[in-house]
Scaffold this motif. Structure first.
Motif, PDB file in Angstrom:
ATOM      1  N   LEU A  16       0.831  -1.208   0.000  1.00 36.74           N
ATOM      2  CA  LEU A  16       0.000   0.000   0.000  1.00 36.74           C
ATOM      3  C   LEU A  16       0.871   1.266   0.000  1.00 36.74           C
ATOM      4  CD1 LEU A  16      -2.716   1.416   0.102  1.00 36.74           C
ATOM      5  CD2 LEU A  16      -2.756   1.059   2.579  1.00 36.74           C
ATOM      6  N   VAL A  17       1.935   1.267   0.795  1.00 38.54           N
ATOM      7  CA  VAL A  17       2.820   2.440   0.815  1.00 38.54           C
ATOM      8  C   VAL A  17       3.404   2.670  -0.581  1.00 38.54           C
ATOM      9  CG1 VAL A  17       5.002   3.358   1.709  1.00 38.54           C
ATOM     10  CG2 VAL A  17       3.347   2.318   3.276  1.00 38.54           C
ATOM     11  N   SER A  18       3.827   1.580  -1.242  1.00 33.93           N
ATOM     12  CA  SER A  18       4.388   1.720  -2.594  1.00 33.93           C
ATOM     13  C   SER A  18       3.374   2.335  -3.547  1.00 33.93           C
ATOM     14  CB  SER A  18       4.808   0.352  -3.151  1.00 33.93           C
ATOM     15  OG  SER A  18       5.805  -0.192  -2.359  1.00 33.93           O
ATOM     16  N   GLU A  19       2.154   1.824  -3.498  1.00 32.45           N
ATOM     17  CA  GLU A  19       1.118   2.338  -4.414  1.00 32.45           C
ATOM     18  C   GLU A  19       0.812   3.812  -4.134  1.00 32.45           C
ATOM     19  OE1 GLU A  19      -1.426   0.645  -6.545  1.00 32.45           O
ATOM     20  OE2 GLU A  19      -0.630  -1.391  -6.472  1.00 32.45           O
ATOM     21  N   GLY A  26       1.821  11.760   0.119  1.00 34.93           N
ATOM     22  CA  GLY A  26       2.747  11.732   1.249  1.00 34.93           C
ATOM     23  C   GLY A  26       2.212  10.782   2.306  1.00 34.93           C
ATOM     24  N   VAL A  27       3.082   9.915   2.817  1.00 39.36           N
ATOM     25  CA  VAL A  27       2.643   8.867   3.746  1.00 39.36           C
ATOM     26  C   VAL A  27       3.585   8.797   4.942  1.00 39.36           C
ATOM     27  CG1 VAL A  27       2.075   6.422   3.971  1.00 39.36           C
ATOM     28  CG2 VAL A  27       1.958   7.494   1.733  1.00 39.36           C
ATOM     29  N   THR A  28       3.015   8.627   6.125  1.00 40.14           N
ATOM     30  CA  THR A  28       3.812   8.286   7.305  1.00 40.14           C
ATOM     31  C   THR A  28       3.323   6.952   7.834  1.00 40.14           C
ATOM     32  OG1 THR A  28       4.220  10.573   7.909  1.00 40.14           O
ATOM     33  CG2 THR A  28       4.430   8.961   9.652  1.00 40.14           C
ATOM     34  N   LEU A  59      -7.230   3.259  -3.530  1.00 36.38           N
ATOM     35  CA  LEU A  59      -6.013   2.447  -3.398  1.00 36.38           C
ATOM     36  C   LEU A  59      -6.058   1.610  -2.119  1.00 36.38           C
ATOM     37  CD1 LEU A  59      -3.204   4.921  -4.530  1.00 36.38           C
ATOM     38  CD2 LEU A  59      -3.980   2.863  -5.712  1.00 36.38           C
ATOM     39  N   ILE A  60      -6.496   2.227  -1.027  1.00 41.06           N
ATOM     40  CA  ILE A  60      -6.582   1.489   0.243  1.00 41.06           C
ATOM     41  C   ILE A  60      -7.531   0.303   0.080  1.00 41.06           C
ATOM     42  CG2 ILE A  60      -7.311   1.625   2.655  1.00 41.06           C
ATOM     43  CD1 ILE A  60      -6.441   4.609   2.593  1.00 41.06           C
ATOM     44  N   GLU A  61      -8.665   0.565  -0.541  1.00 37.40           N
ATOM     45  CA  GLU A  61      -9.657  -0.496  -0.713  1.00 37.40           C
ATOM     46  C   GLU A  61      -9.131  -1.600  -1.626  1.00 37.40           C
ATOM     47  OE1 GLU A  61     -13.430   1.030  -1.920  1.00 37.40           O
ATOM     48  OE2 GLU A  61     -14.463  -0.820  -1.404  1.00 37.40           O
ATOM     49  N   LYS A  62      -8.380  -1.206  -2.652  1.00 41.48           N
ATOM     50  CA  LYS A  62      -7.861  -2.199  -3.611  1.00 41.48           C
ATOM     51  C   LYS A  62      -6.819  -3.106  -2.966  1.00 41.48           C
ATOM     52  CE  LYS A  62      -4.578  -1.379  -6.664  1.00 41.48           C
ATOM     53  NZ  LYS A  62      -3.754  -0.865  -7.756  1.00 41.48           N
ATOM     54  N   VAL A  63      -5.940  -2.529  -2.157  1.00 43.70           N
ATOM     55  CA  VAL A  63      -4.785  -3.289  -1.660  1.00 43.70           C
ATOM     56  C   VAL A  63      -5.122  -4.110  -0.410  1.00 43.70           C
ATOM     57  CG1 VAL A  63      -2.483  -3.045  -0.630  1.00 43.70           C
ATOM     58  CG2 VAL A  63      -3.106  -1.704  -2.666  1.00 43.70           C
TER      59      VAL A  63
END
Ligand code: 2BA
Length: 109
Positions: A16-19, A26-28, A59-63
Protein backbone atom coordinates in the motif's frame (compact mmCIF):
# COMPACT_ATOMS: atom_id res chain seq x y z
CA UNK A 1 -7.72 18.77 3.01
CA UNK A 2 -8.27 15.49 4.86
CA UNK A 3 -6.08 13.37 7.09
CA UNK A 4 -6.66 9.69 6.48
CA UNK A 5 -5.65 7.42 9.35
CA UNK A 6 -5.67 3.88 8.01
CA UNK A 7 -5.01 0.86 10.23
CA UNK A 8 -3.97 -1.99 7.96
CA UNK A 9 -2.48 -5.43 8.30
CA UNK A 10 1.29 -5.70 8.21
CA UNK A 11 1.00 -8.02 5.19
CA UNK A 12 -0.59 -5.21 3.13
CA UNK A 13 1.42 -2.27 4.42
CA UNK A 14 4.48 -2.32 2.14
CA UNK A 15 2.38 -2.79 -1.00
CA UNK A 16 0.00 0.00 0.00
CA UNK A 17 2.82 2.44 0.82
CA UNK A 18 4.39 1.72 -2.59
CA UNK A 19 1.12 2.34 -4.41
CA UNK A 20 0.46 5.56 -2.50
CA UNK A 21 3.98 6.85 -3.14
CA UNK A 22 3.72 6.01 -6.85
CA UNK A 23 0.55 8.14 -6.98
CA UNK A 24 2.40 11.00 -5.29
CA UNK A 25 0.77 10.84 -1.86
CA UNK A 26 2.75 11.73 1.25
CA UNK A 27 2.64 8.87 3.75
CA UNK A 28 3.81 8.29 7.30
CA UNK A 29 3.95 4.68 8.50
CA UNK A 30 3.64 3.80 12.17
CA UNK A 31 4.18 0.40 13.77
CA UNK A 32 1.13 -0.20 15.94
CA UNK A 33 -0.53 -2.97 17.93
CA UNK A 34 -4.20 -3.96 17.89
CA UNK A 35 -5.84 -3.99 21.29
CA UNK A 36 -7.88 -7.14 20.68
CA UNK A 37 -5.39 -9.49 19.03
CA UNK A 38 -2.40 -7.84 20.72
CA UNK A 39 -0.63 -8.35 17.41
CA UNK A 40 1.27 -5.92 15.25
CA UNK A 41 -0.50 -3.89 12.62
CA UNK A 42 0.41 -0.75 10.67
CA UNK A 43 -1.12 2.70 10.86
CA UNK A 44 -0.67 5.01 7.90
CA UNK A 45 -1.15 8.77 8.05
CA UNK A 46 -1.95 10.28 4.67
CA UNK A 47 -2.67 13.96 4.16
CA UNK A 48 -4.67 14.42 0.95
CA UNK A 49 -6.20 17.30 -0.93
CA UNK A 50 -9.96 16.96 -1.25
CA UNK A 51 -9.83 16.35 -5.00
CA UNK A 52 -7.52 13.34 -4.49
CA UNK A 53 -9.38 11.83 -1.56
CA UNK A 54 -11.29 9.28 -3.65
CA UNK A 55 -8.10 8.13 -5.40
CA UNK A 56 -6.43 7.49 -2.06
CA UNK A 57 -9.40 5.65 -0.61
CA UNK A 58 -9.62 3.58 -3.79
CA UNK A 59 -6.01 2.45 -3.40
CA UNK A 60 -6.58 1.49 0.24
CA UNK A 61 -9.66 -0.50 -0.71
CA UNK A 62 -7.86 -2.20 -3.61
CA UNK A 63 -4.79 -3.29 -1.66
CA UNK A 64 -6.12 -4.19 1.78
CA UNK A 65 -7.55 -7.68 2.05
CA UNK A 66 -9.65 -9.14 4.82
CA UNK A 67 -8.18 -12.24 6.45
CA UNK A 68 -9.31 -14.66 9.08
CA UNK A 69 -7.18 -15.05 12.19
CA UNK A 70 -7.45 -17.21 15.23
CA UNK A 71 -7.50 -15.36 18.53
CA UNK A 72 -7.46 -16.79 22.00
CA UNK A 73 -10.28 -15.48 24.11
CA UNK A 74 -10.72 -15.99 27.83
CA UNK A 75 -14.00 -17.53 28.98
CA UNK A 76 -15.06 -17.85 32.56
CA UNK A 77 -15.62 -21.40 33.82
CA UNK A 78 -18.38 -20.11 36.04
CA UNK A 79 -19.21 -20.95 39.58
CA UNK A 80 -17.26 -19.60 42.48
CA UNK A 81 -13.88 -20.59 41.06
CA UNK A 82 -13.46 -17.40 39.04
CA UNK A 83 -11.15 -19.39 36.77
CA UNK A 84 -10.64 -18.59 33.11
CA UNK A 85 -9.91 -21.05 30.33
CA UNK A 86 -8.70 -19.78 26.95
CA UNK A 87 -10.46 -21.00 23.83
CA UNK A 88 -9.77 -20.18 20.16
CA UNK A 89 -12.11 -17.95 18.20
CA UNK A 90 -11.93 -16.94 14.55
CA UNK A 91 -12.05 -13.23 13.73
CA UNK A 92 -12.06 -11.49 10.38
CA UNK A 93 -9.49 -8.70 10.29
CA UNK A 94 -9.54 -5.85 7.80
CA UNK A 95 -9.29 -4.91 4.95
CA UNK A 96 -8.59 -1.51 6.60
CA UNK A 97 -9.97 0.49 9.51
CA UNK A 98 -10.06 4.08 8.30
CA UNK A 99 -10.65 7.35 10.12
CA UNK A 100 -11.06 10.53 8.08
CA UNK A 101 -10.40 13.89 9.71
CA UNK A 102 -10.81 17.33 8.25
CA UNK A 103 -7.49 19.17 8.43
CA UNK A 104 -7.62 22.67 9.87
CA UNK A 105 -4.08 23.62 8.89
CA UNK A 106 -1.23 21.88 7.07
CA UNK A 107 2.11 23.51 7.76
CA UNK A 108 5.71 22.66 6.95
CA UNK A 109 7.88 24.89 9.10
P1 2BA B 1 -7.41 -5.52 16.89
O1 2BA B 1 -7.92 -4.68 18.01
O2 2BA B 1 -6.29 -6.45 17.21
O3 2BA B 1 -8.65 -6.33 16.31
C1 2BA B 1 -8.46 -7.32 15.32
C2 2BA B 1 -9.79 -7.88 14.87
O4 2BA B 1 -10.42 -8.55 15.97
C3 2BA B 1 -10.80 -6.83 14.41
O5 2BA B 1 -10.60 -6.54 13.04
C4 2BA B 1 -12.13 -7.52 14.68
O6 2BA B 1 -12.46 -8.40 13.63
C5 2BA B 1 -11.83 -8.35 15.91
N1 2BA B 1 -12.24 -7.70 17.14
C6 2BA B 1 -11.78 -6.55 17.66
N2 2BA B 1 -12.35 -6.26 18.83
C7 2BA B 1 -13.21 -7.28 19.07
C8 2BA B 1 -14.11 -7.61 20.13
N3 2BA B 1 -14.24 -6.81 21.20
N4 2BA B 1 -14.83 -8.76 20.03
C9 2BA B 1 -14.71 -9.58 18.98
N5 2BA B 1 -13.86 -9.35 17.94
C10 2BA B 1 -13.14 -8.21 17.99
P2 2BA B 1 -10.83 -5.08 12.49
O7 2BA B 1 -12.16 -4.57 12.94
O8 2BA B 1 -10.58 -5.11 11.01
O9 2BA B 1 -9.75 -4.15 13.20
C11 2BA B 1 -8.36 -4.22 12.85
C12 2BA B 1 -7.57 -3.32 13.76
O10 2BA B 1 -8.02 -1.97 13.55
C13 2BA B 1 -7.75 -3.55 15.24
O11 2BA B 1 -6.91 -4.59 15.70
C14 2BA B 1 -7.37 -2.21 15.83
O12 2BA B 1 -5.95 -2.07 15.85
C15 2BA B 1 -7.92 -1.25 14.78
N6 2BA B 1 -9.26 -0.77 15.12
C16 2BA B 1 -10.44 -1.32 14.79
N7 2BA B 1 -11.46 -0.58 15.23
C17 2BA B 1 -10.91 0.47 15.86
C18 2BA B 1 -11.45 1.62 16.55
N8 2BA B 1 -12.78 1.82 16.68
N9 2BA B 1 -10.60 2.51 17.10
C19 2BA B 1 -9.26 2.32 16.98
N10 2BA B 1 -8.68 1.28 16.35
C20 2BA B 1 -9.51 0.37 15.80
Amino acid sequence: MKLIIAIVQDEDAAHLVSELMEEGFGVTKLATTGGFLRAGNTTLLVGVEDDRFDTCMGLIEKVCKSRKQIATSPVTMGGATGMYAPYPIEVTVGGATVFVLTVDQFLKL
